[in-house]
Every structure is written in C-alpha cells, then in structure tokens.
Design a protein around this motif. Structure first.
Motif, short mmCIF file in Angstrom:
data_model
loop_
_atom_site.label_atom_id
_atom_site.label_comp_id
_atom_site.label_asym_id
_atom_site.label_seq_id
_atom_site.Cartn_x
_atom_site.Cartn_y
_atom_site.Cartn_z
N PHE A 1 0.85 -1.18 0.00
CA PHE A 1 0.00 0.00 0.00
C PHE A 1 0.89 1.23 0.00
O PHE A 1 2.05 1.18 0.36
CB PHE A 1 -0.90 -0.01 1.23
N GLN B 1 -6.52 5.22 5.85
CA GLN B 1 -7.30 4.34 4.98
C GLN B 1 -8.05 5.16 3.94
O GLN B 1 -8.14 4.77 2.76
CB GLN B 1 -8.25 3.49 5.82
N GLU C 1 -5.52 6.30 1.41
CA GLU C 1 -5.13 5.20 0.51
C GLU C 1 -6.08 5.11 -0.68
O GLU C 1 -5.65 4.95 -1.82
CB GLU C 1 -5.13 3.88 1.29
#
Lengths: 79, 766, 156
Positions: B10, B503, B506
């Motif tokens: 990631f 998150q 991302e």
C-alpha cells in the motif's frame, strides 16, 4: 442446549428468515424460542446470531439460504 | 518488527506518519474531560457508602444545603424511576435501571463506595466538605466478596428477587433453584463424548485457579460536565469511549428523548473498556437542572478504584486430557466470575476465548455469572479472555511437560484453523493461529539459551480475542486545496484518527497529511459504535473507505463532465483521473477540485459501515523471568509479544497496542489486585498500594506483528487493541514455574504468594 | 472559608500573579485558576507524575505543592517546554517514536524527561528508567517512551 433438544445438537429446518427458523425450532422443542428472543421478538440480551463464520447485523430478520448454518452464540462486547 | 507475506504494497497504509493530533498532545494543548471550564460552572462531589452491603433507611441532605457555597443536592429520588430497559452498549448489555441505581443507590447499597447522594457547590473543596453534612441511616447487612461465598446456601442475597437465568445451553442445578440466588446466569456448552475422552487419555491434568479483580488503570479519572439548558436540551462534555452510548444511557436514565442530549467527546486519557458505562452523568445532569449552572464532576483516584468498573475476580476449575502423542482428548471447564454488584461479567467470553486456539471435540464447559458486594465489573481489554487464558494456558503447559513435548509443538498439534468449530458450534473464519504459533516457535527469543544465572525461566502462552464489528459513520468534505476533512464519531484513544485517515488517504491516492480528521459530537455525525472491542481502525476505517469510494465516484463524474465523456470512460488510479478514451489526459484531485464550483459544486460524501466479519486475532507472549527465592520478587528480563494484525494500518500504533496490552498483563500477573479487608473494604485504593508496572519494572517489549489478512476488510485489517493482554499472565506463570519449580494457581503472583507456594512445595516434599 | 491570598510567581518565564485559597494545590490553581490545563491530575497524591512541573529546577508533583508555596519561585509547565519557534527535541521525538497513545501522561513525562536531560544529557537507558519511575503510563508499556527520550538526547 441438549437438555432442551433431547440430546440433538444439529438439525435441518425450513425458513427464509431466522425468525421463521426459530418458529420451527420452537414447534419441535418447546422452550427453545424464549432462550433466544423476548416476547417482542428482539434478541435476548446476551445472545447473538452467526451464519457460518459471519455475524448477523439484522438479528432475527436476517434472511437465510438453503445451505446456511445458523449458530446461536453469546453476545460479545469489547473493552 | 513486522512479518508480511506476499501481498500488494500500500502507499499510505503500513507507513508511520506523525499522528494528526500529536502536536496538541505533546504541547499540553489537547483538551481532555477535566480541562472543560465554563462560565458559572459548579463542582459536584459524591457521597458514597462506607458499607459493602446495607439498606438505606433514610437520607437527610438538609445539612449540606446549609453549607455556604452549596447550590444543590440530589439523591436517587431525583432520578425518574426506571423500568427494566435493555440498551445495547457495545459492551455487555446493560439494564438501565441497574445502571441508574449504580449511579445513585435507591433502596440498597451493594458495595463500599456505592454512590448515595451528590452535591454541587462553587468549589470542589466546599462540595467535599458538604458531603460530611449529609446524614444517611443505614441498616448494615452481611456481605459476600467471593464467588464461593456468594454461592453458599444461606449466603446473603444482593438482589432478593434474582433467580438464576439459563442462557443458551445453561441448565442451572434445580437443587440450587430453591429460593433465590447470587448466581445471575449460567451458560453451558457440551459436545462429543467426554467420558470416552477421559478413557482415551494418557495424561489428564485437573487444576483450580483463583484470580482477583484488577482495574483498567487508566491515568485519567472519570469526568463529566453537564448543562441542562432551560429549553430541555442537555449537553454533556465527557471523556468516554462511546459518545452515542453516553447519550443513550443518559437519555434513558433521565427519561428524555435521545435527541435532546448532545454528547461532546473530549480527548480521553485511557479507557480499556472502563469508560463505556455512565457513572457521573445522571447526578451531574440533575444538579445542573436544579441550579441552572453547568456542573463538573471528577472522580478522585480512590473513587475510580472503589466505584467505577474493575474486572472480575474468579474461581475456575479446569480438567484437560491428551493422548501420549499430544492430541487433546477431553476438555472440562467450570468458570465462575464475579459480576460485582449487578449481573454481567465476561465469563462466557472467558470460556469461549480460552478454547478458541484449539481443536476441541469432547467438552463440557460451564460459565457462571455471580454477584458479589464489590463495584459492578466493566469491560477490561478483551473482557474475560485473559482470565480464561490464565487457567487454560497454565494447564496446557503442564500437559506438554508431562508428555515431554515442547510447549509450542503441543499447541501446534492441536491448533484450530479456518473452519474449526468453536465450542459454540460456529466455525472460525480466516485466522492467523498457526501463523502466530509458528512465529513464536521460530523466533530467536524462543530458540535462544536462557541468560546465565539461577532461578531463571522462560514461559509461553497463547491468547485470542474475537474483535467486534458494529456500525460507524464517516463524512468526507473535499477542500478547495485538494485536502479532505474526514469527520467520524470515533473517540481517539490510541492513534485511530491517524489509522482511519490513512485508509481514506489510501483510497484517494493522497497523503495521510492531506486528511484533516475530526472527532465529532453526537449532533454532528451519524451513529458510531464504541471505541473499544478492537473495532475502530477496522470498522470506522471501513466507513472512511466507503465515504472515500463515494468521493472517488464523484471525482470520476466531475472529470467525465470536464472531458465530456461518460463516467465509464474514466479510470481512477493513484490519485489521478485518467481519460481512457484519449488514453493520455489526466486530472489530479487538485485540478478537479479547482473547478468543482463549475461542475456541480462542492464535493462531499457520507457513508456508514456495519461489517459482518471483524476477523479474530491471535496473540502470544514469550517471557523470561528471574525469581529471587528469598523474597519472591520476579524480575522480567525479556519479553517478545506476537499478534496477528491482519494488516497494520499504522505499525507504530499497532506495536503500541501489543506493548501496552502486554504490560497490563504483566502487571495483572505479578502485582495488581483488589485487596479487601475482612470488613469488605478495599484496602489499597491508591497507586501507592495498587501496584502497576513502572519504567523500572520492565525491559523493552519486543513486538512482532504477524499479518494474515482479514477478508472482512478491504485492506485486510484486523482489530488490534485487545488481544495483547490475553497471553501474558499464563506466560509469566509458566516462566515462574521453570525458574522455581513451583506452579502458581492464583493471581497475582506477588512476592508473598511465590514465597509461600515455594515453601509449601518444599514442605510437601519432605 | 479563609480569605484568598495573592501569590506572585514566574510561570514559563512570565511574571504571574494569582489569587488562591490557602488549601488549594499548585495543580488546581494552574489548571482551574490560570487555565494552564496541560498539567494533568491522575491521582492527586503524588503517585503518578501526571502533574509533573519543574519548580526551581527540580521536577515536582504539583499536587503535592500548595499554590501559596509558588511565591517567588520559578515554575515550568508543559506549556513552557516548546519555544515560540519550535518544539523541544523531546516533543519531536515523542511524536516520531509514537511514544504516546492516549496522551494524558505525556505532559508529565516530557516535563520529567526535560528535568533529566537538562542535567544529564547523556543518561543511559537504566538511568532514564530510574528517573521516570515516578511517572505512570498505562497505554504504552514505556518501551517507546524510553526510546523517544534516548533519541532526543542525540538532538539536544
């Protein structure tokens, strides 16, 4: 809950929602339903329902499919 | 140290940015509950029972009202009487009537420290002085402090009308059902053929364990400030793990519609499960209603010990058998946990968690919830699991030794996997049990020789926690500069603002620093579950991801408009919209946002989460100790703590959870306990005598993050907050055994206990 | 109730004057009287260090000092650790090393650690642990706190 079901711990029932499954279980094993839901049909405190390894979020309204395994388990809370 | 299997890297998740609220917290600017100062604010203090069990015959508050500076006094008579109403708290289900009575006792006091009345005054000192002017007429009653005493025939009953409830498979002994009981409920799980299992066993170990209540030990005492406005709207500023829970409970106890209560989350100085129930809000609200002023109430440290929610003491009986090859045959367990003054201990979870790491086919497990004259227990980090693990992992250690097997080999041989049925019948999902066990076995700490010296030993144990799901809400507003503001309702106790923001970042291909996270009050964000149960980075993360996905859809739609193509012709990758039709045109978020007023206006999105697959977590600990045989003092020499995090969103804060949980477990193992006198009073209600670990008690804690992705989360996250506390007590106990040759069967294993146990063992050998 | 007294002192290099009751602690007055809420109350009996301040160069639990005793003294609180331009190395390394979770003990730890590094800028791990044993943290297990202090030494 073998003492309610007379020793049976796994069985097949009919129904498209958990609520219907519970009705079936109650007709076969009187006293079963009150362990799971109260008079208004809400889950008893301390009880949760899992289908396979997934928790339900709709309680007794959760739809069930042909091959689903329904488990009545203690409710879990964290800290 | 993080071990990862092969999976896509990631860009933001898995990195270690500085947390968004960090600057405020290192400069003292962050506002916690006790930092609230409002104009005209009064200070409230609570009068508490000196008796562990008594009937309240009368309360005379008139003396307090005469003290200059005192503005109001309340007792339970000022609270609307509650009907029995169950409320989902994200923790154990609570009976609102009992919560109300715990906040202000009505006809009985059930523990020393039980609140009886509250006073509001112009200074906290005056309020404290005024308490002495309140006269309470008690009829003192006999009390019980242990599960065994509470179950004896003829034991004093805390709740005269309470009958043992059978939950799920529970079948209370009919002989004990004559009359009422202090056993509030019983649960039972039975499977296979236990009698045959014992016959098939080469080794059977049967042991009893006793543990004491311990406190979560958060450094910040409970605090709340409440204003009851003339229009009936109530605002609560508090340090809580669950704003929506405080709203629900406060509204229910005060009998007002929930929408009339606004709960503002202040920063919180630790919770671990102990700051989910309300304690002070009902009294503070009624004092505010009577005076028309905001009222702030802060618990003293003594009140925190005596009148908040420690976890259970317990008595547990375990019998486990195995074949000579090390296969577990039979598993019989009886767990009896103290619930404190009102029903609701984590005994069922203790029973379920302690068996989860293993394949068990023949079992008979009972879980009893028992009231005693101590404060009502509250959740403490993986509630019930550490207590169950202490008993089970200790017995497994003995079996492995009797079989001549390595402790981890024995566990691996019986390890549960995906699909293994737990004692409830439900199968485990994708889990990292054998992965964690293998990491332990192969770790340099496990394989290294012990440090030189005498009375040194190494112990190991496993731990498990379910992790919970539940709903969270998130709102994203895109700013003109291409940054996003991310609003959630999740109080940030340990770095979750960052983990959740990462998150969202991302998904949108932006940096963590480009997200501005806010934790909002209950009027400003949708319903959000507790910050607890290891659910925040997981479930609020999913809500943030869902909101970000919606923002992404809108960005794609705007780009399509700007290019005059269809949305299907636009791809979003790494923060850029790409025109698939032309093959070369791209638009960044900043570029799209610069034109947003001409393509439909500001971009905003809201979303929720209600995940069904939280992804359970396994943990383990290896600990080396040195024991001084003369004093019984245990020095912790080396600790390695393992945990399956699925995917660590912010590894530094995941390591922090592993280390913090591990150290709480070490304190629980070695020193922490509620020490009650024969008068039913806690003798050690201060940090001088309730001994939590300090910097001098510990070495560095080596965290090992194992990553077995959770299919229930887009990035594979599992909850991480709790399981770290499950393994330490048994690991320390097993290490102490190898250091001294003496096995302990109680907690804490403090110096006195160790010296006595060693002496008893020596005497028995003669 | 005794009449309030006037106290003149220096807090974070600023001359400060306040009114207090004789029975009030320095902790109470800093927080409720002066609005300097960065110093925290954890136990009010000297056992947790959340209220650590520096009093005439010595780290002290503000809960154990009467406000009146501040007369003529020099006090540093967490609010005075950073300069106007930048953070103290300890604040920087606490952030980088993730040495805080809930953050309630952090002001006490930073002030206490500053008290050490002001005198012993090369303290080793054991000395750091010994010095900080009067500060309780329940969240971190201390590992990252000790690392942050040792790292700050390199940046003094």
């Amino acid at each position: 809950m073998r003492h309610i079901t007379g020793g049976v711990d796994k069985l097949r029932v009919e129904g498209t929602t958990i609520r219907q499954v519970l009705e079936q279980l109650e007709s076969r094993f009187p006293g079963f339903k009150e362990r799971i839901v109260d008079e208004e049909g809400s889950l008893q405190p301390g009880v949760a329902i899992a289908i396979g390894n997934e928790l339900t979020v709709l309680g007794v309204l959760t739809p069930v499919q042909e091959s689903d395994e329904v488990h009545f388990i203690p409710a879990i809370g964290g800290g | 140290m993080t071990t990862t299997e092969n999976r896509p890297q990631f860009k933001v998740v898995g990195t270690r940015p500085v947390r968004h609220d960090g600057l405020e917290k290192v400069t003292g600017k962050a506002k916690y509950g006790a930092d609230v100062i409002l104009p005209g604010m009064l200070y409230g203090k609570v009068l508490r029972s000196p008796h562990p069990h008594a009937r309240i015959k009368a309360i005379d508050t008139s003396g307090a009202l005469k003290v200059p500076g005192v503005m109001a006094v309340v007792t339970s008579k000022d609270l609307p009487i509650q009907s029995d109403k169950m409320v989902e708290l994200g923790e154990a289900h609570a009976n609102m009537k009992q919560v109300a009575e715990n906040c202000l006792a009505s006809d009985k006091v059930l523990y020393k420290g039980h609140a009886v009345a509250a006073v509001a005054a112009t200074s906290p000192h005056i309020a404290e002085e005024a308490l002495e002017a309140i006269k309470v007429d008690y009829e003192v009653l006999p009390f019980v402090l242990s599960v065994d005493d509470a179950m004896k025939p003829g034991a004093p009953l805390l709740h005269e009308s309470m009958v043992t409830k059978a939950i799920l498979g529970g079948k209370p002994d009919p002989a004990k059902q004559v009359g009422k009981s202090n056993v509030s409920s019983e649960m039972r799980w039975v499977g296979g053929n236990l009698e045959q299992a014992w016959r098939d066993s080469a080794v059977i170990v049967e042991r009893e364990f006793y543990t004491k209540p311990v406190h979560q030990g958060y450094i910040e005492p409970h605090v709340t400030t409440v204003i009851w406005n003339p229009d009936g709207r109530i605002t609560v500023w508090t340090s809580t793990q669950h704003t929506f829970g405080v709203r629900q409970q406060t509204a229910a106890i005060l009998q007002v519609p929930e929408g009339m209560v606004k709960v503002v989350p202040m920063e919180i100085g630790g919770g671990f499960g102990g700051k989910i129930n309300v304690y002070l809000e009902p009294a503070a609200a009624m004092l505010s209603k009577k005076t028309g002023h905001p009222v702030k109430m802060v618990m003293t440290r003594k009140e925190v010990f005596e009148a908040s929610g420690p976890t259970s003491g317990s008595h547990n009986k375990i019998k486990i058998g195995a074949t000579k090859d090390g296969k577990i045959t039979g598993w019989q367990a009886w767990f009896a946990f103290e619930a404190g003054a009102y029903p609701g201990s984590p005994v069922a979870m203790g029973a379920m968690c302690s068996s989860a790491p293993y394949v068990i086919e023949n079992f008979d497990i009972s879980a009893l919830d028992i009231v005693v004259n101590k404060p009502k227990v509250a959740a403490y980090r993986a509630p019930g699991s550490p207590i169950g693990a202490y008993a089970i992992e200790s017995v497994l250690d003995e079996i492995a030794e009797k079989l001549g097997m390595d402790p981890m080999d024995f566990r691996l041989k019986n390890a549960s996997k995906e699909g293994t049925r737990q004692i409830t019948g439900a199968p485990l999902g994708k889990i990292g049990n054998t992965e964690v066990m293998t990491q332990v076995k192969n770790h340099p700490h496990y394989k290294s020789p012990l440090p030189p010296g005498k009375n040194i030993g190494r112990g190991v144990a496993m731990g498990y926690w379910f992790n919970i799901g539940m709903q969270s809400s998130a709102v994203i507003n895109v700013n003109p500069d291409g940054t996003i503001s991310l609003v959630t309702g999740s109080v940030d106790i340990g770095g979750t603002r960052a983990a959740v923001a990462m998150q969202a970042a991302e998904i949108l291909g932006i940096r963590a620093e480009d997200v501005i996270p806010t934790v909002a009050d209950t009027d400003s964000i949708g319903w959000t579950g507790v910050t607890g149960g290891s659910r925040t980075a997981f479930s609020t993360g999913i809500a943030a991801i869902n909101a970000a996905e919606e923002v992404k859809r809108q960005l794609i739609a705007r780009a399509a408009l700007m290019w005059e193509v269809k949305p299907e012709d636009v791809e979003f990758k790494d923060g850029l919209c790409i025109n698939k039709k032309s093959g070369k045109d791209t638009l960044s978020i900043k570029q799209i946002v610069a034109k947003m007023m001409m393509t439909g206006g500001y971009i905003t999105a809201s979303a929720t989460s209600n995940p069904k697959m939280p992804g359970a977590a396994f943990g383990a600990m290896i600990v080396d100790v040195k024991v001084d045989p003369e004093t019984g003092k245990v020095d912790v020499l080396r600790v390695t703590a393992f945990q399956d995090a699925g995917k660590a969103a912010h590894p530094s804060y995941v390591e922090g959870q592993i280390q913090g949980g591990g150290v709480q477990g070490i304190g629980w193992a070695l020193n922490e306990e509620y020490y009650h006198t024969k008068d039913g009073v806690m003798a050690n209600s201060s940090w001088l005598d309730y001994r939590m670990p300090t910097t001098l008690d510990l070495p560095m804690i080596d965290p090992v993050i194992v990553e077995v992705p959770n299919p229930g989360h887009p990035f594979g996250l599992r909850g991480v907050g709790e399981v770290g506390i499950c393994a330490p007590m048994a690991a320390v106990r097993n290490a102490v055994y190898r250091a001294t040759g003496t096995r302990m069967y109680q907690l804490p294993m403090n110096p006195g206990v160790i010296v006595s146990a060693m002496a008893a063992q020596k005497a028995a050998k003669k | 109730m005794a009449k309030k007294i006037v106290v003149q002192t220096t807090i974070n290099d600023m001359p400060t004057e306040f009114l207090c009751e004789p029975r009030e602690s320095l902790l109470e007055v800093l927080r409720e009287g002066l609005g300097l809420t960065g110093t925290k109350e954890g136990c009010n009996d000297g056992n947790c260090g959340a209220c650590t301040v520096i009093l005439d160069g010595r780290i002290t639990n503000a809960c154990l000092v009467l406000a009146a005793e501040a007369e003529g003294r020099k006090i540093t609180t967490i609010e005075g650790v950073a300069s106007a331009e930048k953070l103290h190395p300890l604040q920087k390394t606490f952030l980088e090393e993730a040495a805080l979770q809930c953050g309630i003990c952090t002001p006490g730890f930073i002030v206490a650690a500053k008290g050490l590094l002001d005198k012993e800028p090369k303290a080793d791990e054991h000395r750091v642990r010994h010095w900080l044993a009067g500060n309780l943290c329940r969240c971190t297990g201390y590992d990252k706190i000790v690392r942050a202090v040792l790292k700050a030494e390199k940046e003094l």
